[in-house]
Design a protein around this motif. Structure first.
Motif, short mmCIF file in Angstrom:
data_model
loop_
_atom_site.label_atom_id
_atom_site.label_comp_id
_atom_site.label_asym_id
_atom_site.label_seq_id
_atom_site.Cartn_x
_atom_site.Cartn_y
_atom_site.Cartn_z
N HIS A 151 0.88 -1.19 0.00
CA HIS A 151 0.00 0.00 0.00
C HIS A 151 0.91 1.22 0.00
O HIS A 151 1.12 1.88 1.02
CB HIS A 151 -0.93 0.00 1.22
CG HIS A 151 -2.09 0.95 1.08
ND1 HIS A 151 -3.14 0.75 0.21
CD2 HIS A 151 -2.36 2.13 1.70
CE1 HIS A 151 -4.01 1.73 0.31
NE2 HIS A 151 -3.55 2.59 1.20
N SER A 155 1.20 1.58 -5.55
CA SER A 155 -0.18 1.11 -5.41
C SER A 155 -1.15 2.22 -5.77
O SER A 155 -2.15 1.99 -6.45
CB SER A 155 -0.44 0.63 -3.98
OG SER A 155 0.49 -0.32 -3.56
N ASN A 159 -3.60 1.79 -8.94
CA ASN A 159 -5.03 1.82 -8.64
C ASN A 159 -5.73 2.94 -9.38
O ASN A 159 -6.87 2.78 -9.85
CB ASN A 159 -5.26 1.96 -7.13
CG ASN A 159 -5.30 0.63 -6.42
OD1 ASN A 159 -6.34 -0.01 -6.30
ND2 ASN A 159 -4.15 0.20 -5.93
N ASN A 162 -6.10 1.87 -13.02
CA ASN A 162 -7.17 0.88 -13.17
C ASN A 162 -8.55 1.49 -12.93
O ASN A 162 -9.54 1.05 -13.52
CB ASN A 162 -6.93 -0.29 -12.21
CG ASN A 162 -5.88 -1.25 -12.74
OD1 ASN A 162 -5.71 -1.38 -13.95
ND2 ASN A 162 -5.17 -1.90 -11.84
N THR A 163 -8.64 2.50 -12.08
CA THR A 163 -9.91 3.21 -11.89
C THR A 163 -10.34 3.90 -13.17
O THR A 163 -11.51 3.85 -13.58
CB THR A 163 -9.78 4.24 -10.75
OG1 THR A 163 -9.51 3.55 -9.52
CG2 THR A 163 -11.05 5.05 -10.59
N SER A 172 -8.76 -4.06 -16.18
CA SER A 172 -7.68 -3.55 -15.34
C SER A 172 -6.37 -4.25 -15.66
O SER A 172 -6.33 -5.30 -16.30
CB SER A 172 -8.03 -3.73 -13.86
OG SER A 172 -8.17 -5.11 -13.55
#
Length: 232
Positions: A151, A155, A159, A162-163, A172
């Motif tokens: 995290h 990350s 993320n 992919n969002t 994704s």
């Protein structure tokens, strides 16, 4: 890296230097007035000012990387630039204290474009996507703690990518796929350029057989064709 790295070809050698020498460092022939096999070319520096980029993933030395280098053993930090690179872009990045929106500090970065320049609808929404994503509880240290392994700043970037992919109706990307296809090819180019630059700084020249260099360039060119396709 204040000096431009130059490549010239002579006696079937590729010669890397900062200034074209009077004599060939390989065969000793005088170069002044002689016909080189190819005109000397200035190699593009792989580093850029991250605040002058738009919609890119940026890689820069971490704050505890005191040498400010990009070696395989050095700590690196990642962030995402907004669309304001024409002026002074903001770089969104995640640390132990949450999300930061930096207007300075990313002047020496490796940039990886995330959006094709003809995707106008996405460019219009990019900054809204960044703001909404960054304000999410997943990146609020009150709700989620920073973890060095799973995290972290990377990350946050993956993320976010992919969002956006999900919002645009695409599948994704896994961490391995994104790293292999988009991160590693750029970092190999950085490593090669840095090694050449440091060698020239130390010895004035770096000489390699043209055949060997040509093989490396061909494989790198193929890799670049693949990675020039933006993930979004």
């Amino acid at each position: 890296m204040e000096q431009s790295l130059i490549r010239l070809t002579h006696c079937q050698k590729n010669i890397f230097c900062f200034l074209v020498p009077e004599q060939c460092p390989s065969c000793g022939e005088e170069l002044k007035g002689s016909r080189l096999q190819e005109a000397p070319v200035s190699l593009p520096c792989p580093f850029t000012n991250g605040h002058k980029t738009s919609c890119c993933l940026l890689i820069a030395p971490a704050q505890d990387n005191f040498n400010r280098d990009f070696t395989g053993t050095s700590d690196l930090h990642t962030g995402i630039s907004n669309t304001k690179g024409v002026c002074t872009g903001v770089v969104y990045n995640y640390t132990q204290t949450g999300v930061h929106k930096d207007q300075s500090g990313w002047e020496h970065s490796v940039s990886i474009p995330l959006v094709r320049p003809d995707m106008f609808h996405l460019l219009d929404q990019w900054d809204n996507y960044l703001d909404r994503f960054s304000d999410g509880p997943m990146w609020d240290p009150v709700w989620h703690s920073f973890h060095e392994d799973d995290h972290n700043c990377f990350s946050f970037c993956l993320n976010f990518v992919n969002t956006v992919l999900s919002a645009e109706g695409h599948s994704s990307l896994s961490k391995d796929t994104f790293t292999y296809n988009f991160i590693l090819p750029r970092m190999r180019r950085v490593s090669k350029f840095t090694t050449l630059y440091q060698q020239v700084q130390k010895e004035q020249y770096y000489v390699v057989d043209r055949h060997e260099e040509g093989q490396e360039d061909s494989s790198e060119e193929i890799t670049n064709k693949v990675t020039d396709i933006s993930p979004i």
